[in-house]
Enzyme design. Sequence first.
Site, PDB file in Angstrom:
ATOM      1  N   ASN A  12       0.883  -1.168   0.000  1.00 22.58           N
ATOM      2  CA  ASN A  12       0.000   0.000   0.000  1.00 22.58           C
ATOM      3  C   ASN A  12       0.917   1.213   0.000  1.00 22.58           C
ATOM      4  O   ASN A  12       1.458   1.581   1.030  1.00 22.58           O
ATOM      5  CB  ASN A  12      -0.890  -0.017   1.257  1.00 22.58           C
ATOM      6  CG  ASN A  12      -1.720   1.257   1.389  1.00 22.58           C
ATOM      7  OD1 ASN A  12      -1.814   2.041   0.445  1.00 22.58           O
ATOM      8  ND2 ASN A  12      -2.316   1.467   2.556  1.00 22.58           N
ATOM      9  N   TRP A  13       1.092   1.794  -1.171  1.00 20.55           N
ATOM     10  CA  TRP A  13       2.052   2.895  -1.311  1.00 20.55           C
ATOM     11  C   TRP A  13       1.553   4.187  -0.686  1.00 20.55           C
ATOM     12  O   TRP A  13       2.324   5.127  -0.515  1.00 20.55           O
ATOM     13  CB  TRP A  13       2.345   3.147  -2.786  1.00 20.55           C
ATOM     14  CG  TRP A  13       3.120   2.062  -3.463  1.00 20.55           C
ATOM     15  CD1 TRP A  13       3.489   0.851  -2.937  1.00 20.55           C
ATOM     16  CD2 TRP A  13       3.630   2.103  -4.796  1.00 20.55           C
ATOM     17  NE1 TRP A  13       4.199   0.143  -3.869  1.00 20.55           N
ATOM     18  CE2 TRP A  13       4.298   0.882  -5.028  1.00 20.55           C
ATOM     19  CE3 TRP A  13       3.586   3.042  -5.834  1.00 20.55           C
ATOM     20  CZ2 TRP A  13       4.916   0.581  -6.239  1.00 20.55           C
ATOM     21  CZ3 TRP A  13       4.203   2.755  -7.037  1.00 20.55           C
ATOM     22  CH2 TRP A  13       4.860   1.536  -7.235  1.00 20.55           C
ATOM     23  N   LYS A  14       0.255   4.271  -0.429  1.00 22.50           N
ATOM     24  CA  LYS A  14      -0.343   5.521   0.073  1.00 22.50           C
ATOM     25  C   LYS A  14      -0.003   6.652  -0.909  1.00 22.50           C
ATOM     26  O   LYS A  14       0.076   6.388  -2.101  1.00 22.50           O
ATOM     27  CB  LYS A  14       0.127   5.796   1.500  1.00 22.50           C
ATOM     28  CG  LYS A  14      -0.028   4.545   2.376  1.00 22.50           C
ATOM     29  CD  LYS A  14       0.166   4.770   3.835  1.00 22.50           C
ATOM     30  CE  LYS A  14      -0.036   3.436   4.563  1.00 22.50           C
ATOM     31  NZ  LYS A  14      -0.004   3.545   6.007  1.00 22.50           N
ATOM     32  N   HIS A  97      -9.497   1.685   4.548  1.00 20.11           N
ATOM     33  CA  HIS A  97      -8.229   1.863   5.271  1.00 20.11           C
ATOM     34  C   HIS A  97      -8.442   2.890   6.388  1.00 20.11           C
ATOM     35  O   HIS A  97      -9.195   3.846   6.231  1.00 20.11           O
ATOM     36  CB  HIS A  97      -7.138   2.335   4.306  1.00 20.11           C
ATOM     37  CG  HIS A  97      -5.777   2.301   4.929  1.00 20.11           C
ATOM     38  ND1 HIS A  97      -5.335   3.295   5.763  1.00 20.11           N
ATOM     39  CD2 HIS A  97      -4.791   1.372   4.865  1.00 20.11           C
ATOM     40  CE1 HIS A  97      -4.113   2.967   6.192  1.00 20.11           C
ATOM     41  NE2 HIS A  97      -3.772   1.818   5.661  1.00 20.11           N
ATOM     42  N   GLU A  99      -6.721   5.268   7.405  1.00 16.39           N
ATOM     43  CA  GLU A  99      -6.439   6.666   7.035  1.00 16.39           C
ATOM     44  C   GLU A  99      -7.614   7.271   6.284  1.00 16.39           C
ATOM     45  O   GLU A  99      -7.923   8.455   6.446  1.00 16.39           O
ATOM     46  CB  GLU A  99      -5.139   6.725   6.207  1.00 16.39           C
ATOM     47  CG  GLU A  99      -3.917   6.468   7.079  1.00 16.39           C
ATOM     48  CD  GLU A  99      -2.744   5.834   6.362  1.00 16.39           C
ATOM     49  OE1 GLU A  99      -2.698   5.852   5.121  1.00 16.39           O
ATOM     50  OE2 GLU A  99      -1.853   5.302   7.071  1.00 16.39           O
ATOM     51  N   GLU A 169      -5.831  -4.531  10.283  1.00 14.93           N
ATOM     52  CA  GLU A 169      -4.735  -3.597  10.563  1.00 14.93           C
ATOM     53  C   GLU A 169      -5.025  -2.818  11.844  1.00 14.93           C
ATOM     54  O   GLU A 169      -5.754  -1.821  11.817  1.00 14.93           O
ATOM     55  CB  GLU A 169      -4.601  -2.593   9.419  1.00 14.93           C
ATOM     56  CG  GLU A 169      -4.329  -3.214   8.073  1.00 14.93           C
ATOM     57  CD  GLU A 169      -3.709  -2.204   7.114  1.00 14.93           C
ATOM     58  OE1 GLU A 169      -2.593  -2.440   6.665  1.00 14.93           O
ATOM     59  OE2 GLU A 169      -4.339  -1.174   6.848  1.00 14.93           O
ATOM     60  N   GLY A 175       2.383   2.262  10.605  1.00 15.42           N
ATOM     61  CA  GLY A 175       3.398   3.300  10.449  1.00 15.42           C
ATOM     62  C   GLY A 175       4.114   3.652  11.746  1.00 15.42           C
ATOM     63  O   GLY A 175       4.815   4.661  11.819  1.00 15.42           O
ATOM     64  N   SER A 215       3.095  -2.211  10.216  1.00 15.62           N
ATOM     65  CA  SER A 215       4.538  -2.370  10.432  1.00 15.62           C
ATOM     66  C   SER A 215       5.057  -3.765  10.079  1.00 15.62           C
ATOM     67  O   SER A 215       5.965  -4.277  10.733  1.00 15.62           O
ATOM     68  CB  SER A 215       4.907  -1.991  11.878  1.00 15.62           C
ATOM     69  OG  SER A 215       4.582  -0.632  12.125  1.00 15.62           O
ATOM     70  N   GLY A 236       2.742  -1.118   4.195  1.00 19.51           N
ATOM     71  CA  GLY A 236       2.910   0.292   3.841  1.00 19.51           C
ATOM     72  C   GLY A 236       4.377   0.604   3.611  1.00 19.51           C
ATOM     73  O   GLY A 236       4.936   0.306   2.557  1.00 19.51           O
ATOM     74  N   GLY A 237       5.023   1.179   4.615  1.00 17.46           N
ATOM     75  CA  GLY A 237       6.403   1.650   4.521  1.00 17.46           C
ATOM     76  C   GLY A 237       7.368   0.687   3.835  1.00 17.46           C
ATOM     77  O   GLY A 237       8.114   1.086   2.924  1.00 17.46           O
TER      78      GLY A 237
HETATM   79  P1  PGA Z   1       2.763   0.252   7.532  1.00 17.62           P
HETATM   80  O1  PGA Z   1       1.327   0.566   6.859  1.00 17.62           O
HETATM   81  O2  PGA Z   1       3.209  -1.067   6.975  1.00 17.62           O
HETATM   82  O3  PGA Z   1       3.638   1.391   7.113  1.00 17.62           O
HETATM   83  O4  PGA Z   1       2.543   0.197   8.998  1.00 17.62           O
HETATM   84  C1  PGA Z   1       0.388  -0.459   6.677  1.00 17.62           C
HETATM   85  C2  PGA Z   1      -0.878   0.098   6.078  1.00 17.62           C
HETATM   86  O5  PGA Z   1      -1.279   1.230   6.421  1.00 17.62           O
HETATM   87  O6  PGA Z   1      -1.523  -0.571   5.235  1.00 17.62           O
END
Ligand code: PGA
Length: 253
Positions: A12-14, A97, A99, A169, A175, A215, A236-237
């Site tokens: 998930n590149w956001k 998600h 966010e 999640e 994050g 994470s 994500g990251g």
């Molecule tokens: P993260 O993000 O791996 O950076 O914690 C995961 C996500 O929001 O899907």
Amino acid sequence: MSGKRVIMAAGNWKMNKTPREAVEFVNHLRGLIKGSSSEVVVGVPFVCIPGVAEAVKGSDIKVAAQNAHWEASGAYTGEVSCGMLKELGVDYVIIGHSERREYFGETNEMVNKKARAILDAGVLPIICCGETLTQREQGVTKEHVRYQIKVALLGITAQEASRLVIAYEPIWAIGTGKTATVEQAQEVCGMIRELLAELYGKDVAERTRILYGGSVNAGNAKALFDMPDIDGGLVGGASLKPDAFEKIVRHDA
Ligand code: PGA
């Protein structure tokens, strides 16, 4: 071991990478993940989709969008429909998600409408759920996640439920570098599978993929994905760097 469902490593590149950077990344990733047994998905910004969809042709990489509107067309300034995404070759759409829920007001009802529209367009939703730290501390994680998933799946058939993907999640792990323990992650993913069995029967529940997100990195992926009810990760990251993402894809190597 996961002698079960095909493990999915979904990035998930956001809001990261320009269209050019996205194509460069995918061209590099294609070679790196060759021959891996995981299903590899890149969840990219809308503007990166045309280039990325072209760049993954002939590879096993699948493309996900990070949002979609539930209406087919109309006066919805700034929105993108599922039909538009389908035409570009999108395979999955990430919805719900945390966010999007927190910053853009996405509700369970909206997630449900989006899930319906995505499936109707011939694409598959990756439905996100998860509790806040307060909810975990209050002991209401299971009730909260159960409610999120139950509403998201209203009107979704058993056949559809077996093909879509759910991503658990915990918000406090996103994050933050603070991964849930494998036991915590397994406990909630197992509960989600029980809910699927309740709603659709055991056969469907055994087929639906349930991912963990929050994470996930090269160091913890294997232990998480080896849990009986965790079928991969929404990353994500660590999905933004080809080498780190490759290690997650090849967690078993
Ligand atoms: P993260 O993000 O791996 O950076 O914690 C995961 C996500 O929001 O899907």
